[in-house]
Design a protein around this motif. Structure first.
Motif, mmCIF file in Angstrom:
data_model
loop_
_atom_site.group_PDB
_atom_site.id
_atom_site.type_symbol
_atom_site.label_atom_id
_atom_site.label_comp_id
_atom_site.label_asym_id
_atom_site.label_seq_id
_atom_site.Cartn_x
_atom_site.Cartn_y
_atom_site.Cartn_z
ATOM 1 N N PRO A 179 48.953 50.597 55.297
ATOM 2 C CA PRO A 179 50.285 50.866 54.752
ATOM 3 C C PRO A 179 50.402 50.348 53.318
ATOM 4 N N GLY A 180 51.083 51.110 52.486
ATOM 5 C CA GLY A 180 51.260 50.715 51.091
ATOM 6 C C GLY A 180 50.114 51.114 50.190
ATOM 7 N N SER A 181 49.159 51.906 50.659
ATOM 8 C CA SER A 181 48.028 52.287 49.810
ATOM 9 C C SER A 181 48.291 53.592 49.070
ATOM 10 N N TRP A 182 49.412 54.238 49.329
ATOM 11 C CA TRP A 182 49.810 55.484 48.676
ATOM 12 C C TRP A 182 48.738 56.566 48.780
ATOM 13 N N GLY A 183 47.980 56.552 49.846
ATOM 14 C CA GLY A 183 46.991 57.593 50.081
ATOM 15 C C GLY A 183 45.669 57.388 49.375
ATOM 16 N N TRP A 184 45.469 56.262 48.717
ATOM 17 C CA TRP A 184 44.206 55.986 48.042
ATOM 18 C C TRP A 184 43.230 55.410 49.063
ATOM 19 N N THR A 185 42.010 55.874 48.992
ATOM 20 C CA THR A 185 40.983 55.322 49.869
ATOM 21 C C THR A 185 40.503 53.999 49.286
ATOM 22 N N PRO A 186 39.892 53.155 50.092
ATOM 23 C CA PRO A 186 39.394 51.883 49.547
ATOM 24 C C PRO A 186 38.409 52.069 48.394
ATOM 25 N N THR A 187 37.583 53.103 48.453
ATOM 26 C CA THR A 187 36.628 53.357 47.367
ATOM 27 C C THR A 187 37.360 53.726 46.080
ATOM 28 N N GLN A 188 38.402 54.544 46.196
ATOM 29 C CA GLN A 188 39.170 54.930 45.011
ATOM 30 C C GLN A 188 39.907 53.731 44.427
ATOM 31 N N LEU A 196 39.335 52.248 40.683
ATOM 32 C CA LEU A 196 40.457 52.092 39.761
ATOM 33 C C LEU A 196 40.574 50.642 39.295
ATOM 34 N N ALA A 197 40.392 49.705 40.200
ATOM 35 C CA ALA A 197 40.443 48.290 39.827
ATOM 36 C C ALA A 197 39.319 47.949 38.850
ATOM 37 N N THR A 198 38.141 48.529 39.053
ATOM 38 C CA THR A 198 37.019 48.285 38.147
ATOM 39 C C THR A 198 37.317 48.838 36.760
ATOM 40 N N LEU A 199 37.850 50.053 36.690
ATOM 41 C CA LEU A 199 38.177 50.649 35.390
ATOM 42 C C LEU A 199 39.248 49.840 34.670
ATOM 43 N N LEU A 200 40.264 49.403 35.399
ATOM 44 C CA LEU A 200 41.313 48.599 34.769
ATOM 45 C C LEU A 200 40.775 47.260 34.299
ATOM 46 N N ALA A 201 39.877 46.653 35.073
ATOM 47 C CA ALA A 201 39.284 45.383 34.668
ATOM 48 C C ALA A 201 38.440 45.566 33.405
ATOM 49 N N LEU A 202 37.666 46.651 33.334
ATOM 50 C CA LEU A 202 36.859 46.909 32.132
ATOM 51 C C LEU A 202 37.742 47.137 30.916
ATOM 52 N N LEU A 203 38.832 47.867 31.099
ATOM 53 C CA LEU A 203 39.751 48.109 29.989
ATOM 54 C C LEU A 203 40.376 46.800 29.527
ATOM 55 N N LEU A 204 40.776 45.952 30.461
ATOM 56 C CA LEU A 204 41.363 44.667 30.105
ATOM 57 C C LEU A 204 40.358 43.784 29.367
ATOM 58 N N ILE A 205 39.130 43.748 29.834
ATOM 59 C CA ILE A 205 38.084 42.958 29.168
ATOM 60 C C ILE A 205 37.850 43.479 27.748
ATOM 61 N N PHE A 206 37.805 44.798 27.593
ATOM 62 C CA PHE A 206 37.618 45.396 26.265
ATOM 63 C C PHE A 206 38.761 45.001 25.336
ATOM 64 N N LEU A 207 39.993 45.070 25.810
ATOM 65 C CA LEU A 207 41.130 44.730 24.961
ATOM 66 C C LEU A 207 41.141 43.249 24.602
ATOM 67 N N ILE A 208 40.740 42.396 25.521
ATOM 68 C CA ILE A 208 40.674 40.959 25.222
ATOM 69 C C ILE A 208 39.617 40.682 24.159
ATOM 70 N N ILE A 209 38.446 41.317 24.287
ATOM 71 C CA ILE A 209 37.382 41.122 23.307
ATOM 72 C C ILE A 209 37.816 41.619 21.932
ATOM 73 N N GLU A 210 38.480 42.787 21.884
ATOM 74 C CA GLU A 210 38.962 43.320 20.607
ATOM 75 C C GLU A 210 39.986 42.388 19.983
ATOM 76 N N THR A 211 40.852 41.821 20.790
ATOM 77 C CA THR A 211 41.864 40.904 20.258
ATOM 78 C C THR A 211 41.223 39.634 19.716
ATOM 79 N N LEU A 212 40.198 39.155 20.388
ATOM 80 C CA LEU A 212 39.536 37.938 19.914
ATOM 81 C C LEU A 212 38.736 38.185 18.638
ATOM 82 N N HIS A 213 38.148 39.382 18.510
ATOM 83 C CA HIS A 213 37.349 39.680 17.319
ATOM 84 C C HIS A 213 38.201 40.032 16.111
#
Length: 92
Positions: free
Chosen positions: A30-39, A43-60
């Motif tokens: 319940p509460g998964s809005w139809g997303w499978t665990p793999t999806q 999505l969590a991996t892509l968001l984490a990579l985007l966040l890491i990229f933005l943090i690195i850009e801000t630091l540089h």
């Protein structure tokens, strides 16, 4: 020249079968809005990579505002006019 035939009226066509309502996936928690665990994991991996990229850009390349330069002639605003009592020439 042959006569053009007219298509049959719509009332002669059989009705389309109704589609059954979709039921939620019983494997999805319940509460998964139809997303499978793999999806959700992807999505969590892509968001984490985007966040890491933005943090690195801000630091540089941090955005810094330099100290403002003092202007010998600062902008002076005109005195305020009361539109109810000011003459028409001043309002123009």
């Amino acid at each position: 020249m042959p006569a053009l035939s007219t298509p049959p009226p719509h009332r002669d066509t059989p009705p389309l079968p109704s589609t059954p309502p979709t039921t939620p996936d019983p494997a999805a928690p319940p509460g998964s809005w139809g997303w499978t665990p793999t999806q959700r994991r992807a999505l969590a991996t892509l968001l984490a990579l985007l966040l890491i990229f933005l943090i690195i850009e801000t630091l540089h390349r941090p955005a810094r505002i330099s100290a403002p330069q003092s202007d010998p002639h600062p902008l002076r605003l005109p005195p305020l006019l009361d539109p109810n009592t000011a003459p028409e020439a001043d309002l123009a």
